[in-house]
Motif scaffolding. Structure first.
Motif, PDB file in Angstrom:
ATOM      1  N   GLY A 137       0.679  -1.270  -0.067  1.00 58.33           N
ATOM      2  CA  GLY A 137      -0.057   0.019   0.013  1.00 58.33           C
ATOM      3  C   GLY A 137       0.972   1.305   0.081  1.00 58.33           C
ATOM      4  O   GLY A 137       0.443   2.416  -0.238  1.00 58.33           O
ATOM      5  N   VAL A 138       2.135   1.325   0.339  1.00 60.49           N
ATOM      6  CA  VAL A 138       2.956   2.333   0.248  1.00 60.49           C
ATOM      7  C   VAL A 138       4.331   2.184  -0.750  1.00 60.49           C
ATOM      8  O   VAL A 138       4.688   1.060  -0.793  1.00 60.49           O
ATOM      9  CB  VAL A 138       3.368   2.805   1.832  1.00 60.49           C
ATOM     10  N   SER A 139       4.518   3.191  -1.423  1.00 60.57           N
ATOM     11  CA  SER A 139       5.761   3.191  -2.061  1.00 60.57           C
ATOM     12  C   SER A 139       6.937   2.978  -1.386  1.00 60.57           C
ATOM     13  O   SER A 139       7.002   3.257  -0.150  1.00 60.57           O
ATOM     14  CB  SER A 139       5.791   4.502  -2.876  1.00 60.57           C
ATOM     15  N   LEU A 140       7.940   2.804  -2.089  1.00 61.21           N
ATOM     16  CA  LEU A 140       9.342   2.529  -1.453  1.00 61.21           C
ATOM     17  C   LEU A 140      10.036   3.996  -0.801  1.00 61.21           C
ATOM     18  O   LEU A 140      10.257   3.827   0.451  1.00 61.21           O
ATOM     19  CB  LEU A 140      10.305   2.143  -2.298  1.00 61.21           C
ATOM     20  N   ALA A 141       9.308   4.962  -1.293  1.00 60.64           N
ATOM     21  CA  ALA A 141       9.754   6.261  -0.850  1.00 60.64           C
ATOM     22  C   ALA A 141       8.739   6.594   0.612  1.00 60.64           C
ATOM     23  O   ALA A 141       9.611   7.548   1.131  1.00 60.64           O
ATOM     24  CB  ALA A 141       9.869   7.252  -2.062  1.00 60.64           C
ATOM     25  N   GLY A 142       7.973   6.028   0.493  1.00 64.13           N
ATOM     26  CA  GLY A 142       6.970   6.193   1.624  1.00 64.13           C
ATOM     27  C   GLY A 142       5.904   7.314   1.512  1.00 64.13           C
ATOM     28  O   GLY A 142       5.250   7.740   2.486  1.00 64.13           O
ATOM     29  N   THR A 143       5.621   7.750   0.439  1.00 62.91           N
ATOM     30  CA  THR A 143       5.019   8.921   0.183  1.00 62.91           C
ATOM     31  C   THR A 143       3.810   8.696  -0.987  1.00 62.91           C
ATOM     32  O   THR A 143       2.856   9.534  -1.274  1.00 62.91           O
ATOM     33  CB  THR A 143       5.835  10.213  -0.326  1.00 62.91           C
ATOM     34  N   GLU A 144       3.705   7.811  -1.593  1.00 62.89           N
ATOM     35  CA  GLU A 144       2.709   7.297  -2.295  1.00 62.89           C
ATOM     36  C   GLU A 144       2.040   6.074  -2.161  1.00 62.89           C
ATOM     37  O   GLU A 144       2.763   5.050  -1.396  1.00 62.89           O
ATOM     38  CB  GLU A 144       3.120   7.327  -3.856  1.00 62.89           C
TER      39      GLU A 144
ATOM     40  N   VAL B  94      -5.499   0.474  -9.424  1.00 63.60           N
ATOM     41  CA  VAL B  94      -4.117   0.235  -9.371  1.00 63.60           C
ATOM     42  C   VAL B  94      -3.376   0.507 -10.711  1.00 63.60           C
ATOM     43  O   VAL B  94      -2.376   0.860 -10.708  1.00 63.60           O
ATOM     44  CB  VAL B  94      -3.865  -1.319  -9.135  1.00 63.60           C
ATOM     45  N   ALA B  95      -4.542   0.765 -11.856  1.00 61.18           N
ATOM     46  CA  ALA B  95      -3.817   1.019 -13.266  1.00 61.18           C
ATOM     47  C   ALA B  95      -3.414   2.587 -12.939  1.00 61.18           C
ATOM     48  O   ALA B  95      -2.687   3.007 -14.074  1.00 61.18           O
ATOM     49  CB  ALA B  95      -4.866   0.908 -14.311  1.00 61.18           C
ATOM     50  N   HIS B  96      -3.613   3.080 -11.800  1.00 59.21           N
ATOM     51  CA  HIS B  96      -2.850   4.652 -11.950  1.00 59.21           C
ATOM     52  C   HIS B  96      -1.565   4.576 -10.965  1.00 59.21           C
ATOM     53  O   HIS B  96      -1.030   5.432 -11.167  1.00 59.21           O
ATOM     54  CB  HIS B  96      -4.028   5.443 -10.815  1.00 59.21           C
ATOM     55  N   GLY B  97      -1.176   3.289 -10.595  1.00 56.52           N
ATOM     56  CA  GLY B  97      -0.203   3.362  -9.879  1.00 56.52           C
ATOM     57  C   GLY B  97      -0.378   3.839  -8.308  1.00 56.52           C
ATOM     58  O   GLY B  97      -1.574   4.460  -8.320  1.00 56.52           O
ATOM     59  N   ARG B  98       0.451   4.001  -7.571  1.00 57.64           N
ATOM     60  CA  ARG B  98       0.375   4.645  -6.399  1.00 57.64           C
ATOM     61  C   ARG B  98      -0.005   6.002  -6.414  1.00 57.64           C
ATOM     62  O   ARG B  98       0.616   6.654  -7.195  1.00 57.64           O
ATOM     63  CB  ARG B  98       1.479   4.282  -5.375  1.00 57.64           C
ATOM     64  N   ARG B  99      -0.608   6.663  -5.484  1.00 59.87           N
ATOM     65  CA  ARG B  99      -0.987   8.197  -5.565  1.00 59.87           C
ATOM     66  C   ARG B  99      -0.702   8.874  -4.164  1.00 59.87           C
ATOM     67  O   ARG B  99      -0.783   8.318  -3.286  1.00 59.87           O
ATOM     68  CB  ARG B  99      -2.434   8.366  -5.971  1.00 59.87           C
ATOM     69  N   PRO B 100      -0.354  10.182  -4.229  1.00 58.01           N
ATOM     70  CA  PRO B 100       0.105  10.817  -3.050  1.00 58.01           C
ATOM     71  C   PRO B 100      -0.839  11.068  -2.032  1.00 58.01           C
ATOM     72  O   PRO B 100      -0.615  11.084  -0.750  1.00 58.01           O
ATOM     73  CB  PRO B 100       0.584  12.002  -3.635  1.00 58.01           C
ATOM     74  N   TRP B 101      -2.318  10.816  -2.548  1.00 55.13           N
ATOM     75  CA  TRP B 101      -3.036  11.169  -1.540  1.00 55.13           C
ATOM     76  C   TRP B 101      -4.640  11.168  -2.236  1.00 55.13           C
ATOM     77  O   TRP B 101      -4.623  10.693  -3.289  1.00 55.13           O
ATOM     78  CB  TRP B 101      -3.399  12.640  -1.088  1.00 55.13           C
ATOM     79  N   PHE B 102      -5.654  11.093  -1.324  1.00 59.31           N
ATOM     80  CA  PHE B 102      -6.968  10.520  -1.972  1.00 59.31           C
ATOM     81  C   PHE B 102      -8.110  11.344  -1.490  1.00 59.31           C
ATOM     82  O   PHE B 102      -7.719  12.056  -0.546  1.00 59.31           O
ATOM     83  CB  PHE B 102      -7.464   9.201  -1.721  1.00 59.31           C
TER      84      PHE B 102
ATOM     85  N   TYR C 267       4.997  -6.705  -2.708  1.00 62.57           N
ATOM     86  CA  TYR C 267       5.121  -5.302  -2.054  1.00 62.57           C
ATOM     87  C   TYR C 267       5.755  -4.346  -2.542  1.00 62.57           C
ATOM     88  O   TYR C 267       5.378  -3.163  -2.719  1.00 62.57           O
ATOM     89  CB  TYR C 267       5.541  -5.396  -0.793  1.00 62.57           C
ATOM     90  N   ALA C 268       6.896  -4.679  -3.608  1.00 69.21           N
ATOM     91  CA  ALA C 268       7.686  -3.834  -4.434  1.00 69.21           C
ATOM     92  C   ALA C 268       7.183  -3.425  -5.681  1.00 69.21           C
ATOM     93  O   ALA C 268       7.804  -2.800  -6.390  1.00 69.21           O
ATOM     94  CB  ALA C 268       8.983  -4.310  -4.340  1.00 69.21           C
ATOM     95  N   TRP C 269       5.934  -3.867  -6.137  1.00 65.92           N
ATOM     96  CA  TRP C 269       5.577  -3.931  -7.442  1.00 65.92           C
ATOM     97  C   TRP C 269       4.998  -2.228  -7.722  1.00 65.92           C
ATOM     98  O   TRP C 269       4.813  -1.794  -6.604  1.00 65.92           O
ATOM     99  CB  TRP C 269       4.536  -4.987  -7.804  1.00 65.92           C
ATOM    100  N   ALA C 270       5.106  -1.933  -8.813  1.00 66.32           N
ATOM    101  CA  ALA C 270       4.574  -0.531  -9.197  1.00 66.32           C
ATOM    102  C   ALA C 270       5.459   0.395  -8.461  1.00 66.32           C
ATOM    103  O   ALA C 270       4.942   1.749  -8.376  1.00 66.32           O
ATOM    104  CB  ALA C 270       3.240  -0.507  -8.905  1.00 66.32           C
ATOM    105  N   ASN C 271       6.643   0.300  -8.408  1.00 67.15           N
ATOM    106  CA  ASN C 271       7.692   1.178  -8.137  1.00 67.15           C
ATOM    107  C   ASN C 271       8.716   1.645  -9.222  1.00 67.15           C
ATOM    108  O   ASN C 271       9.534   2.414  -9.170  1.00 67.15           O
ATOM    109  CB  ASN C 271       8.263   0.778  -6.967  1.00 67.15           C
TER     110      ASN C 271
END
Lengths: 655, 655
Positions: free
Chosen positions: A374-381, A402-410, A638-642
């Motif tokens: 649920g969280v990017s490796l950077a910790g912010t998306e 999920v086709a958007h990739g992770r997002r900064p907020w919702f 867990y690391a997908w979509a990074n």
């Protein structure tokens, strides 16, 4: 209340004072294990420590800024009358503030930081100013509701916000000693006690969490009225108490079947599991064995037919709900990040109550494979939804896709601050302490490099987990006779262990218990077999028939388009189980902040791109794959979509 | 307008007057085939006739009553000022009235019935009274909108209701000659022409259908402004013209990609396909070959990756949308009944334009297996959603869930009157007429016992289809040289035919064309092979991997719990393709109003009920089924859930 200091008071907790940890059963609670306070359980390096540091350094700050830019704090200031305008965002905007406060609180507990403390105090002041004289507090309702309160409790989230406030207040008080937020919480809790329950408003909030909040506030303050109200909320539910407006039936609100009668959670996954977690708190503090039995039954029902292989729960996009038994399709897996967090919270409470390893097993599976994605490796998306498959050419629609990739907020930003507070309290889930037959002990449930101090002992844990299976525990201080217990995960068939160099048995799915007169320098070493494990599902999970998942250690792996050669689409990858078992593992420090990849032999589906959608069935078994074996890397799910977003799949069809 | 009589005028249509059928291209339209008027194409017995009679005798009356009890007519009376109160139901309540009026209109056309005509006139008067002086009409908006119009066109359904009114007015006018409803429609259409398009309000409705309605109204009245506006609506869309409120993105509204550029329909399935159907009407009347090409491409895209084996479309519960390519899970198949109807409407228009059998093939598959399951055998209860699987122990949640069984009506009642109007016009889809090289002809697209009169010929069709594959066409009247074309369905490999007793070739997936100097008494007989056909899906349809569907003739079969022996749950049925091919068919006149059941050899899954949800993968292929063959009946999918509701599956896993 136990502290009146305004500044941080980090002196060791004593006697009846709750320990500095999110779930702190009282001395009278019916629990088998006791938590180890944050600080006394302390990660110092390795996998989770890195994630916690990213959370500390990036997410907490970003979250603080988002509370301003997304309008949450503004809503509170409007409610306080110091700013004008309309409330912004969903009805439960305050809860994001509280989840962030809780995260900041635990972070301060991990390591004092004046900037974070300043933020906590600043936000606390905004919250306190919005509170009504009689204790009521819900900024969106105050601004939009034209004076109305609790008139639409099935949807208003007024108790939901209160529950998160209580959890935040406990965190801030336990970690900093500040009483400001606790005062607000107590005032609101007293107002709820005066307003709800027998003789008052006999209704429950559409979204549970207040149950956990009230019990923890009871633990913090000793005010039993909070526990009584929590128990009333737990038992009132499930009898159709919530009026069903908008055609939404009671199932969604966990209001169809009483907690004591349900055989598995149903309806909205986060609601359902926050409720069972709160019920577990009630069961612990009231010694209600019948309630605990019901929760064991529900948990088993969830695990046996409503849980993804990742530990994720809640398969339906529509209304974010649990599906029917075995309805666990990977492509439309909802598996909300918040639901994974709820599952961890529930399992943790079940572990404290029972001491059984299976609960810690699910915590581990869920943390690595349903929470962390649920969280990017950077910790912010963030991912709100955690699908187990993304098809080639999938089109991104709404923001949760999920086709958007992770997002900064919702717009509905429940997940980001929930992730923050979970990472900030992660050390709490590592270890417990308990006396057995008068012998003190430490139980290690999760494996992370760090130290644990409890029961008169202090141990140092060293491990490269989850990449390597060796967990080395060195005794630094010992009270003499002592029991050190290490969880041997259910997946770890063939685990071995040594105590001071001597082999001891280590059965998978239970604790390796070493009881002896430990001396400083003694070492217990557990070696978990890090083989590549192809895993299949119960045949009733129709959506993954003929497929396998590849696991190694606690990790579920995924094949991601970014790793595939030109011309091979993730959708068309086929595998053979016998070949997977021999897949080579390689640690790649350069990749995705360091991951062990698995080099999977794969086959490409033949004929997929030709012929009509439906066609005469071939003889059994259908020839669907050719023999042109290639080897491609799989990465931890867990690391997908990074990296570049592309097709991905966790469940791999057999050739 | 072509008629000014107030009463029924059933004299034969002449010259430029549109024929009495739902889709009546003008003489200038770019179409290959021309429809045969209702009455000139007339079912007189057999499978579909029975369904049409149930519709006529039960549903039309029930629908009339529902319009009163559900509040639709009351909304209109409130708008007219003759009744007081708040509008009830969803914003598009008027459309149910219009769909029912259309159904009643076509029914009157099939067979005059004074009671039905009385209802039509009564309801027409209610509609007419609600219309504003300038032509505006939308009762819910008039009552709730406080004078506002078109301010929220993305959701207000104002054009959507108008489109259904236009279709109803055409039906009533063509069938009864009454001009009352047509007058209302023309007044509203003139208002729309004056209000929308270049220089006016440059917006489109969130829900297409007005495009089809406007074109048909142009065909009925000759007013080209209606066609021009329809074309403008088709081309304006797809450029983000609809403001995206509420976080819903343009995809949902078919507003992301222009119709001319899209490669497959996406977003809300009914919206998307009503749009393409309307675009096909525009293409036909404007001779726009580029637009037609784009629609062919979209149709192929839909068929090749977004269509269930039943012909159903739209896989997602959330927002009733198309999924990604190959996202076609059976358990959560949404496959809305209205979407099946939309698909039939689109394919019918493509068939008229191109004359290609594949469009009639999809009409057939969809009518039998995606449309018909939506209504009970009694004709009075409906499925909104048509899942292809219901698991044992599934819990019914909201009213659309298949676990509820069919229901008499819905809060959002789009499907029931849509089914009524479709059954009432079903004869329209049976045959067309066309000259080829100056030789007149009749094309038979669907097989039903009855008569067809066109091109100077009259033929009688006799068949026990879909139970038996013999279709006998006897020439009753002949103009001399004549071409009789019979569709040989794509599934009918091995079909045979005779003309006057002589064998002729009959290739599956095309028309059997017999051109000769027919004389009365000549017989063309087509024999379609009614073998049991196991069918599998493209391997990219992940959700049905390792499964087959059993088909016979045009029917998709299902295994339903009601037919299974004690101890065998539908969830656990396994099959072997080689065994299925030899399954015995038995016609059971006593069962489900007469069905041919297939006696399928099945195996029971072994070990399904034991072991954890996820487990070490067995060697390939996984041993999942035992050898204890049983034989159980499968029933046509359309007939499921007409007995005790239980587990059901269409896709059967291989043993």
């Amino acid at each position: 209340m136990t502290s009146t200091t305004a500044g941080p008071d980090l002196s060791p907790t004593s006697g009846a004072q709750p320990v500095n940890t999110p779930v702190a059963p009282t001395a009278d609670a019916a629990v088998t294990l006791q938590p180890v306070p944050l600080g006394a359980s302390r990660s110092t390096g390795g996998f989770w420590f890195d994630r916690m540091q990213a959370n500390r350094r990036q997410a907490i700050r970003t979250g603080y800024e988002k509370l301003e830019t997304a309008g949450n704090l503004r809503n509170l200031r409007i409610a306080a009358g110091v700013e004008q305008g309309e409330a912004k965002g969903p009805i439960f905007m305050d809860s994001d503030v509280y989840k962030w406060l809780e995260a900041a609180g635990w972070e301060y507990g991990r390591e004092a930081d004046e900037e974070v403390l300043g933020w906590i105090r600043e936000v606390t002041a905004v919250v306190a100013a919005a509170q009504a004289d009689d204790g009521y507090l819900d900024s969106v309702q105050q601004v939009r509701g034209k004076g109305e309160r609790y008139t639409g409790l099935h949807w208003s989230h007024e108790h939901y916000c209160a529950g998160h406030l209580f959890q935040a207040a406990v965190a801030v008080h336990r970690s900093t000693g500040d009483t400001g937020l606790l005062d607000v919480a107590v005032k609101l809790a007293d107002h709820l006690v005066a307003t709800f329950g027998p003789g008052g408003i006999e209704e429950v909030d559409g979204h549970p969490v207040v149950e956990m909040g009230l019990v923890e506030l009871f633990r913090e303050t000793g005010n039993r009225a909070y526990l009584d109200l929590a128990r009333w909320f737990v038992d009132a539910r499930g009898h159709g108490i919530i009026r069903t407006r908008f055609g939404v039936d009671p199932t969604y609100f966990s209001d169809r079947v009483p907690v004591r009668e349900a055989t598995s959670p149903e309806g909205h996954s986060v609601r359902a599991v926050y409720l069972t977690a709160g019920a577990a708190d009630v069961a612990a503090e009231t010694g209600d064995a019948e309630l605990l039995d019901a929760l064991v039954r529900q948990w088993e029902g969830m695990l046996s037919s409503k849980t993804y292989v990742t530990g994720g729960i809640g398969s339906r996009w529509d209304f974010e709900q649990f599906g029917d038994h075995y309805e666990l399709g990977p492509d439309r897996a909802y598996a909300e990040t918040c639901a994974a967090i709820a599952s961890v919270q529930w399992s943790w409470r079940m572990l404290l109550a029972t001491g059984e390893a299976r609960y810690a097993d699910l915590v581990e599976r869920t943390l690595f494979n349903a929470f962390l994605p649920g969280v990017s490796l950077a910790g912010t998306e963030y991912f709100y939804v955690n699908a187990l498959q993304l098809r080639h050419g999938a089109h991104a629609e709404e923001e949760r896709s999920v086709a958007h990739g992770r997002r900064p907020w919702f717009d509905c930003a429940c997940c980001p601050p929930n992730i923050m507070r979970t990472l900030s309290q992660l050390d709490a889930y590592v270890a417990t302490t308990a006396d057995r037959d008068g012998v003190p002990g430490i139980q290690l449930h999760q494996f992370t490099t760090g130290e644990v101090q409890a029961g008169g002992a202090r141990v140092r844990v060293s491990t490269e987990y989850p990449w390597d299976g060796t967990v080395r525990v060195e005794v630094l201080e010992s009270p003499g006779e002592f029991e050190l217990a290490l969880r041997v995960p259910g997946w770890a068939e063939g685990a071995t262990a040594t105590v001071a160099g001597q082999d001891v048995p280590a059965a998978a799915g239970d604790y390796l218990r070493v009881r002896r007169g430990f001396a400083p320098g003694d070492v217990v070493e557990l070696v978990l077999p890090m083989t590549v494990r192809p895993v299949e599902a119960d045949p009733r999970v129709d959506a993954v028939r003929g497929c396998v998942v590849v696991e190694r250690g606690p990790l579920v792996y995924a094949v991601e388009q970014a790793d595939l050669p030109e011309g091979l689409v993730a959708d068309d990858v086929r595998v053979r189980v016998a070949e997977l078992r021999d897949a080579r593992a390689e640690h790649r420090p350069d990749l995705l902040e360091g991951v062990t990849v698995l080099h999977l032999p794969v086959h490409a589906a033949v004929g997929a791109a030709t012929g009509p959608l439906y066609r005469p069935a071939g003889d059994d078994p259908a020839p669907q794959a050719g023999d042109a074996t290639q080897v491609v890397p799989a990465v931890p799910y867990y690391a997908w979509a990074n990296r570049e977003l592309g097709a991905m799949r966790v469940w791999l069809p057999r050739a």
